[in-house]
Design a protein around this motif. Structure first.
Motif, PDB file in Angstrom:
ATOM      1  N   MET A 171      31.149 -87.890   0.926  1.00  0.00           N
ATOM      2  CA  MET A 171      29.762 -88.044   0.516  1.00  0.00           C
ATOM      3  C   MET A 171      29.060 -88.992   1.502  1.00  0.00           C
ATOM      4  O   MET A 171      29.591 -90.026   1.867  1.00  0.00           O
ATOM      5  N   PRO A 172      27.844 -88.588   1.925  1.00  0.00           N
ATOM      6  CA  PRO A 172      27.133 -89.435   2.892  1.00  0.00           C
ATOM      7  C   PRO A 172      26.867 -90.830   2.339  1.00  0.00           C
ATOM      8  O   PRO A 172      26.675 -91.030   1.153  1.00  0.00           O
TER       9      PRO A 172
ATOM     10  N   LYS B  77      21.356 -93.312   4.543  1.00  0.00           N
ATOM     11  CA  LYS B  77      20.269 -92.376   4.237  1.00  0.00           C
ATOM     12  C   LYS B  77      19.002 -93.133   3.854  1.00  0.00           C
ATOM     13  O   LYS B  77      17.902 -92.792   4.298  1.00  0.00           O
ATOM     14  N   ASN B  78      19.135 -94.168   3.057  1.00  0.00           N
ATOM     15  CA  ASN B  78      17.965 -94.944   2.645  1.00  0.00           C
ATOM     16  C   ASN B  78      17.339 -95.681   3.827  1.00  0.00           C
ATOM     17  O   ASN B  78      16.114 -95.787   3.914  1.00  0.00           O
ATOM     18  N   ALA B  79      18.167 -96.179   4.731  1.00  0.00           N
ATOM     19  CA  ALA B  79      17.642 -96.850   5.926  1.00  0.00           C
ATOM     20  C   ALA B  79      16.861 -95.859   6.793  1.00  0.00           C
ATOM     21  O   ALA B  79      15.810 -96.200   7.352  1.00  0.00           O
ATOM     22  N   ILE B  80      17.354 -94.641   6.902  1.00  0.00           N
ATOM     23  CA  ILE B  80      16.640 -93.598   7.648  1.00  0.00           C
ATOM     24  C   ILE B  80      15.323 -93.292   6.958  1.00  0.00           C
ATOM     25  O   ILE B  80      14.266 -93.213   7.600  1.00  0.00           O
TER      26      ILE B  80
ATOM     27  N   TYR C 180      23.591 -86.589   7.967  1.00  0.00           N
ATOM     28  CA  TYR C 180      23.369 -87.081   6.599  1.00  0.00           C
ATOM     29  C   TYR C 180      22.470 -86.195   5.736  1.00  0.00           C
ATOM     30  O   TYR C 180      22.441 -86.361   4.519  1.00  0.00           O
ATOM     31  N   PHE C 181      21.720 -85.269   6.350  1.00  0.00           N
ATOM     32  CA  PHE C 181      20.763 -84.477   5.587  1.00  0.00           C
ATOM     33  C   PHE C 181      20.951 -82.971   5.786  1.00  0.00           C
ATOM     34  O   PHE C 181      20.019 -82.199   5.593  1.00  0.00           O
ATOM     35  N   TRP C 182      22.150 -82.560   6.172  1.00  0.00           N
ATOM     36  CA  TRP C 182      22.374 -81.141   6.475  1.00  0.00           C
ATOM     37  C   TRP C 182      22.145 -80.263   5.244  1.00  0.00           C
ATOM     38  O   TRP C 182      21.584 -79.173   5.363  1.00  0.00           O
ATOM     39  N   ASN C 183      22.548 -80.713   4.070  1.00  0.00           N
ATOM     40  CA  ASN C 183      22.302 -79.913   2.868  1.00  0.00           C
ATOM     41  C   ASN C 183      20.809 -79.721   2.628  1.00  0.00           C
ATOM     42  O   ASN C 183      20.361 -78.641   2.239  1.00  0.00           O
ATOM     43  N   GLU C 184      20.012 -80.761   2.881  1.00  0.00           N
ATOM     44  CA  GLU C 184      18.572 -80.667   2.729  1.00  0.00           C
ATOM     45  C   GLU C 184      17.968 -79.703   3.759  1.00  0.00           C
ATOM     46  O   GLU C 184      17.034 -78.956   3.456  1.00  0.00           O
TER      47      GLU C 184
END
Length: 148
Positions: free
Chosen positions: A1-2, A7-10, A98-102
């Motif tokens: 899991m990422p 992810k939040n920092a991005i 980190y966002f490939w699913n999105e």
């Protein structure tokens, strides 16, 4: 899991939705060198950054000069449709990591809405070239005759 903290920092620094849209655009157009260069970074609020296309000379299978297409046998090795072998750095690597699913969800949504659709894309190209007009294309070729 990422890692959610990454992810939040991005998300704090970049417009997540627009980075995902840029990734989808680059996947559709095969914008191979738009993952680590040939891009422009902009901010509308001086807080979050996003990326917009620039140059696009390596799109749709064209070589670096924009004058020839890569052979299909080479193109399939160089331009993996998932862009897993693309030279990504910085934010595009983060989006891929980190966002490939999105990205996949956004692509599916646009495909299901027929926005990513051969007929729609060709219609958009035709509209664009019609707005420029044949006279302007002729003047361009006359002015830049040595351009590929």
């Amino acid at each position: 899991m990422p890692n959610e903290s990454i992810k939040n920092a991005i998300r704090e620094r970049f417009d997540e939705e627009e980075l995902i849209n840029y990734m989808v655009f680059s996947l559709i157009t095969n914008n191979y060198d738009g993952f680590s260069q040939n891009w422009q970074w902009i901010t509308y609020d001086s807080k979050k950054w996003t990326i917009v296309p620039y140059d696009c000379d390596l799109t749709f299978g064209y070589n670096e000069e924009g004058s020839n297409l890569w052979p299909a046998s080479q193109s399939s090795k160089k331009y993996d449709y998932r862009m897993s072998n693309a030279d990504m750095n910085g934010p595009m690597k983060w989006i891929r990591t980190y966002f490939w699913n999105e990205v996949k969800q956004r692509y599916a949504h646009l495909r299901d809405q027929k926005i990513i659709d051969t007929d729609n894309i060709l219609k958009l190209f035709q509209s664009w070239t019609d707005r420029i007009g044949n006279k302007n294309y002729t003047e361009e070729w006359n002015k830049w005759q040595n351009s590929p």
